[in-house]
Scaffold this active site. Structure first.
Site, PDB file in Angstrom:
ATOM      1  N   GLU A   1       1.045  -0.973   0.398  1.00  0.00           N
ATOM      2  CA  GLU A   1      -0.179  -0.301   0.129  1.00  0.00           C
ATOM      3  C   GLU A   1       0.895   1.466  -0.513  1.00  0.00           C
ATOM      4  O   GLU A   1       2.014   1.563   0.703  1.00  0.00           O
ATOM      5  CB  GLU A   1      -0.946  -0.055   1.240  1.00  0.00           C
ATOM      6  CG  GLU A   1      -1.967   1.313   1.537  1.00  0.00           C
ATOM      7  CD  GLU A   1      -2.850   0.770   2.703  1.00  0.00           C
ATOM      8  OE1 GLU A   1      -2.674   2.611   2.996  1.00  0.00           O
ATOM      9  OE2 GLU A   1      -3.279   0.573   2.800  1.00  0.00           O
TER      10      GLU A   1
ATOM     11  N   CYS B   1      -5.145   6.884   5.181  1.00  0.00           N
ATOM     12  CA  CYS B   1      -4.657   6.487   4.375  1.00  0.00           C
ATOM     13  C   CYS B   1      -5.202   6.768   2.533  1.00  0.00           C
ATOM     14  O   CYS B   1      -5.283   7.146   1.708  1.00  0.00           O
ATOM     15  CB  CYS B   1      -3.534   5.807   3.941  1.00  0.00           C
ATOM     16  SG  CYS B   1      -4.765   4.170   4.642  1.00  0.00           S
TER      17      CYS B   1
END
Length: 519
Positions: free
Chosen positions: A251, A288
């Site tokens: 990620e 995020c």
């Protein structure tokens, strides 16, 4: 923590975390391990992997459940440590949201492990072939700075998925919260001892050199790696892993575009302003899924929205950032966006010195300028900042969307009465291929731990668009190997593929039909 216990590291350097509320270095020192520590952990993990393959899945599930209970019982110590190292609010953020999420996802992983449903057992009696996903081998997990519990290297989602799939884990702590990670590792060790799992099922290394990190993810003994962190560091690890043919699930970065149609802003502009400001400034923007980019069509309602957000940014105190590195990185990203031609509406400047903080920052660019440098204007400003992209019309807006990189999320706020349905359809058609999770009339922050969740997306949000880091059982598949058994005697098959179903909860595809019954 190597080979079932705490031992002196083999190191030549140490590091210390920072208290971001004071911008002061904390006293505790932690080692930067030399390769010999990694080598020892890998050897021990190989042995643990062989032992885990022979254990009943219920035993592994028991470990995850015992560990979850110990985390809940140690809440106060974990919250205090994480607050000191990250500045994240004790309550509600750490104690009331992230910690229960962490223990609950461990329990969800335990349930998936026990049932075996994640392994997608498939039985074809006519051809005599049976298949399922099985443990892959030692998994290396790199934890991020912004979720010390729920994404921690020895506590978070990647960890839970890897263990539930039957693999040992070597955790590489994030340098921002080593003491917090140490506490988790100690609880994991206690849980291993209590449940009788192999001693090296969980191991911890605090930090390595960049070269040794790349060597670690590409080592022949590694099954796969899970990584959450910066794009630059992640891509270096990916290059090393790819060169060795080793899976790595990353990620990396995401600006999470949110589109506001004129009709939506006309109908409920104040409500949308509240949604956006709350989302983008929550936790100082260090999620995020933070909405780092808003896409608008030029009209009076969009101008009112931009002005209202600017006022709210200026009247809201800026939150504490995770570390000096985050402050510096945010400042640098804002400068980069301004250098490319974005207008600074409020904020910007240099980080604070008395604590790790940066002014709430709002930038603006028109659609034509964005299209002149779409890659540059998608520079991620990780923190309490967002960029407004104002297109001249719907056609220019959809052209902007077509130039977006891959993102974790993408959202559309549209008219409540569906009077702009044709506008929504044009926007969604361009947006959906660009994101892992599509939202309507809500902000992207708040990743639910749901079986239907996709916390992933096309590059550069992640390294592969087909997997999720959140959502059991799907997250387990990343750490499994699909094995097909052809003409293998039933007594030699894994329990999941034998004629009798291993549990009443287990779903298997038998001759094309999903069933919980026996063959």
């Amino acid at each position: 923590m190597i080979k079932g216990g705490w031992r002196d590291a083999d190191f030549s350097k140490t590091f210390q975390a920072t208290d971001p509320n004071k911008n002061e270095t904390l006293d505790a020192e932690f080692p930067v391990s030399d390769w010999s520590d990694c080598d020892a952990a890998l050897d021990a993990a190989v042995d643990a992997a062989r032992e885990l393959r022979q254990l009943p899945k219920a035993k592994i599930a028991e470990f995850l459940e015992v560990y979850a209970d110990k985390i809940d019982a140690a809440k106060d110590a974990l919250v205090d440590a994480a607050f000191a190292e990250t500045g994240l609010a004790r309550s509600p953020r750490l104690a009331d949201v992230e910690l229960p999420r962490t223990s609950n996802q461990l329990r969800a992983a335990a349930a998936a492990c026990r049932s075996g449903n994640w392994a997608m057992a498939t039985i074809d009696t006519k051809s005599g072939i049976r298949s399922c996903y099985e443990a892959l081998g030692p998994i290396v997990v790199f934890g991020p700075n912004n979720f010390p519990f729920a994404f921690g290297s020895v506590s978070g989602g990647d960890f839970a998925a890897a263990i539930a799939a039957g693999n040992p884990v070597i955790g590489k702590a994030n340098s921002s919260h080593p003491e917090t990670t140490r506490l988790f590792a100690d609880l994991a060790l206690q849980s291993i001892e209590q449940t009788g799992l192999p001693a090296s099922t969980v191991q911890l290394i605090y930090r390595t050199s960049h070269a040794d990190g790349e060597r670690l993810v590409s080592d022949p003994r590694v099954g796969a790696t899970g990584y959450t962190g910066s794009r630059s560091a992640g891509l270096k690890l990916k290059a090393a892993a790819d060169a060795a043919g080793k899976p790595i699930y990353l990620e990396l970065s995401s600006v999470n575009p949110v589109v506001m149609t004129p009709a939506a802003l006309q109908q409920r502009g104040e409500e949308i302003t509240n949604d956006f400001v709350t989302s983008v400034l929550m936790g100082a923007g260090q999620f995020c899924t933070n909405p780092g980019m808003v896409l608008l069509i030029a009209d009076e309602s969009s101008e009112k929205f931009v002005a209202a957000v600017k006022t709210r940014f200026e009247s809201t105190a800026s939150g504490t950032l995770l570390s000096p590195a985050v402050s510096k990185g945010l400042s640098g990203s804002v400068k980069t966006l301004c250098d490319f031609g974005a207008e600074l509406l409020t904020g910007g400047g240099e980080p604070e010195s008395r604590r790790c903080a940066y002014a709430n920052t709002l930038l603006r660019v028109d659609g034509k300028t964005f299209l002149g440098n779409p890659e540059g204007f998608q520079t991620e400003a990780f923190g309490n900042a967002s960029l407004m992209v104002v297109a001249s019309d719907l056609d220019e807006l959809t052209e902007v969307i077509s130039q977006l990189e891959g993102n974790l999320t993408g959202g559309v706020y549209s008219a409540a009465d569906e009077s702009d349905e044709a506008v929504y359809e044009k926007i969604a058609f361009e947006l959906i291929p660009k994101v892992g999770r599509v939202l309507n009339d809500k902000m992207p922050t708040g990743v639910a731990v749901s079986p239907a969740m996709n916390h992933g997306g096309p590059y550069p949000a992640t390294g592969h668009p087909g997997f999720t880091a959140v959502g059991v059982p799907a997250s387990l598949v990343r750490f499994g190997k699909l094995t097909s058994y052809d003409n293998v005697r039933e007594s030699r098959l894994p329990a999941l593929l034998q004629d009798a179903s291993p549990t009443a909860e287990t779903w298997r595809n038998i001759n094309g039909t999903w069933t919980q019954g026996d063959v």
